[in-house]
Design an enzyme around this catalytic site. Structure first.
Site, mmCIF file in Angstrom:
data_model
loop_
_atom_site.group_PDB
_atom_site.id
_atom_site.type_symbol
_atom_site.label_atom_id
_atom_site.label_comp_id
_atom_site.label_asym_id
_atom_site.label_seq_id
_atom_site.Cartn_x
_atom_site.Cartn_y
_atom_site.Cartn_z
ATOM 1 N N ASP A 291 -13.644 0.254 -1.642
ATOM 2 C CA ASP A 291 -12.935 0.250 -2.923
ATOM 3 C C ASP A 291 -13.854 0.010 -4.103
ATOM 4 O OD1 ASP A 291 -13.251 -2.290 -2.058
ATOM 5 O OD2 ASP A 291 -11.282 -3.020 -2.694
ATOM 6 N N LEU A 427 -7.135 -1.066 -12.747
ATOM 7 C CA LEU A 427 -6.713 0.032 -11.899
ATOM 8 C C LEU A 427 -5.245 -0.100 -11.534
ATOM 9 C CD1 LEU A 427 -9.825 0.299 -9.590
ATOM 10 C CD2 LEU A 427 -9.048 1.963 -11.241
#
Ligand code: SF4
Length: 551
Positions: A291, A427
């Site tokens: 990630d 995000l």
């Protein structure tokens, strides 16, 4: 001297207070007017210390200026000595008291007290807090270690310098002070690293040391310097007088911590490998994990004291994969180091102690993340940008109850968490954009991690002028290309700049752009419209501006 709302550093006597407050058995008599006692609050309220700093203020008032302020000072010194029974005293004047030229050094010397009295000459109108801390620490070391240094010089001249006793090498840890950014926790991490290497700590200074103990600093084999802004001058003197080498690497981030362990091991003559092998370096693995690719290339602006700003830039660029787009410091004494690091990243350093300059640079660069001081935290909040604090000046939340070092391997883990989480929240906000229009996640809602209560959607945005959506609104809204900074865009064939206003449907369209680039999109569109002489920004203008700046 400039009157200002915010300041990165206080006057140099605040630096002296940071040293006195860190130590035990030392007392500071400060010739200062009534009102300068405000500095106490830095330690009791911001740092949440459980006692007042060991400082006696003369607190003279306007009416005293016609009388004998020198006598007032002498009385304060005499009474402070009698009441606190310190092992040593430091004496000096604050900015205002400097102007009345009472000569604290001469006055205190004339009292002939039975403890060392160390006068401080701190030019308040030329120097600032960090310099004041470094100078105070240096004067204390020089004067209290002076007799041992003299004896060593004489022994060397007579060819009688005793050989170093056999046994494990010992070091001093220099730099941790009161009101330092995470100094308390950094010290715990450094103690742990040194213990893993089997290295004994002779003394930590100034944090927790007494004047009598300070006088024996020269007995260690080498010095670990954690914060050059505070301990650099004293470490250089100890090297000259006692031949003690000092560390040069700051263990900030995973790579630098490994280099620090190797440097310390070399100074102590021990093998670093077992200690390094035993470390669990989570930050390194996290930074390389799947990630984290979302974070690669994020544009970061960094500002702080020189030590933290330089170290943070290296970690951001070398370990996290961020792009450092701005680097600066308010530490003028260390400007060279900052400039060198900035140049190695292809940047020009911003050296200033004016927060308005810093704000202007951040607004111009529109980074994805700001790493800075309390000042930059405020600036970033106002500009709607994610931010993490990495350096003094600090505020109360920078003295967390939990363990949160910045140095060492655990410090690297803390850096990863505190820098990356604001971006990850970004995000999430982006994903939440899919639910825009929902009562909680509508376009007018501020990013949840930046605080503030939720506003109902109806209040957030004006009603559209027409019920029919504009054709452009059907296209996915996107921010102006990040890789093309506004300043680099081609010039617009311009009419004279005018004031512009947003049509409600354009304002609604702007709200669909993710919050972390919305500010930049707004500014670029307004600039585009103003320079073209467009009085009302429509959805079409918004997309024309996007196309213009994406070229
Ligand atoms: S005169 Fe100096 S010490 Fe007093 S408030 Fe102003 S800056 Fe602080």
């Amino acid at each position: 001297m400039q009157l200002t709302l915010w300041t990165y550093e206080g006057p140099p006597h605040v630096g002296a207070m940071r040293i006195a407050t860190a130590m035990r058995g030392l007392h500071y008599v400060l010739h200062a007017p009534q009102g300068d006692t405000y500095a106490d609050l830095l330690f009791t309220m911001i740092e949440r210390r459980d006692r007042r700093p060991p400082v006696t203020y003369t607190t003279f008032q306007a009416r005293d200026l016609g009388g004998d302020t020198a006598e007032l000072f002498k009385t304060a010194v005499r009474e402070a000595h009698a009441r606190f029974q310190p092992e040593a005293l430091i004496v000096g004047a604050s900015c205002t008291a400097e102007l009345i030229q009472d000569d604290p050094a001469g006055l205190a010397g004339a009292l002939d007290l039975p403890v060392p009295v160390i006068p401080l000459e701190l030019p308040s109108y030329q120097k600032k807090e960090h310099w004041g801390a470094a100078e105070t620490f240096y004067q204390l070391v020089r004067s209290l270690c002076g007799p041992a240094a003299r004896a060593r010089r004489e022994a060397r001249a007579a060819g009688e310098l005793p050989a170093r006793p056999a046994g494990p090498r010992r070091c001093n840890v220099l730099g941790p002070a009161a009101l330092g950014f995470r100094h308390r926790d950094d010290l715990a991490e450094i103690r742990r690293l040194l213990a893993a290497l089997g290295i004994e700590i002779h003394h930590v200074a100034p944090l927790g040391i007494s004047p009598r103990e300070l006088a024996t600093l020269g007995e260690a084999d080498f010095n670990v310097v954690l914060y050059p802004e505070i301990a650099g001058t004293a470490a250089a003197w100890l090297k000259r007088e006692f031949g003690q080498p000092a560390t040069t690497v700051l263990p900030y981030g995973s790579r630098a911590t490994e280099a620090f362990v190797r440097e310390v091991a070399a100074l102590a003559g021990v093998d670093p490998e077992p200690a390094l092998a035993a470390e669990d370096r989570r930050a390194r693995w996290y930074a390389a994990s799947v990630d984290s690719t979302y974070l690669t290339g994020k544009r970061v602006f960094i500002f702080g004291d020189a030590t933290h700003a330089v170290a943070a830039a290296k970690v951001a660029a070398g370990e996290m994969g961020f792009e450092v787009v701005g680097l600066g410091s308010y530490s003028r004494e260390f400007a060279r180091e900052v400039r060198e690091t900035a140049a190695s990243l292809g940047l020009e350093a911003l050296i200033t102690d004016d927060y308005l300059d810093v704000e202007a640079r951040i607004a111009e660069l529109q980074p994805d993340l700001v790493l800075g001081t309390q000042m930059e935290r405020h600036i970033a909040k106002r500009l709607g940008l994610p931010c993490a604090v990495i350096s003094a000046p600090v505020h109360v939340q920078d003295f967390p109850a939990r363990y949160a070092p910045q140095l060492g391997f655990e410090g690297a883990n803390v850096l990863f968490d505190t820098w990356v989480h604001p971006l990850m929240m970004g995000l999430e906000e982006h994903l939440l954009g899919m639910f825009r229009g929902d009562f909680e996640f509508h376009e007018g809602a501020a990013p949840s991690h930046l605080g503030g209560p939720a506003r109902p959607a109806a209040q957030a945005l004006p009603e559209p002028l027409t019920a029919e959506p504009q054709p452009q609104a059907a296209e996915p809204a996107a921010a102006p290309a990040r890789a093309t900074p506004a300043v680099a865009a081609a010039p617009i064939a311009a009419a004279a700049p005018i004031d512009t206003r947003w049509a409600p449907e354009a304002e609604r369209e702007l709200g669909k752009i993710p919050f972390f680039v919305r500010g930049k999109a707004r500014r670029n569109t307004e600039r585009y419209a103003s320079e073209l002489g467009v009085a009302t920004i429509t959805v079409e203008t918004l997309y024309d501006a996007k196309a213009h700046y994406s070229r």
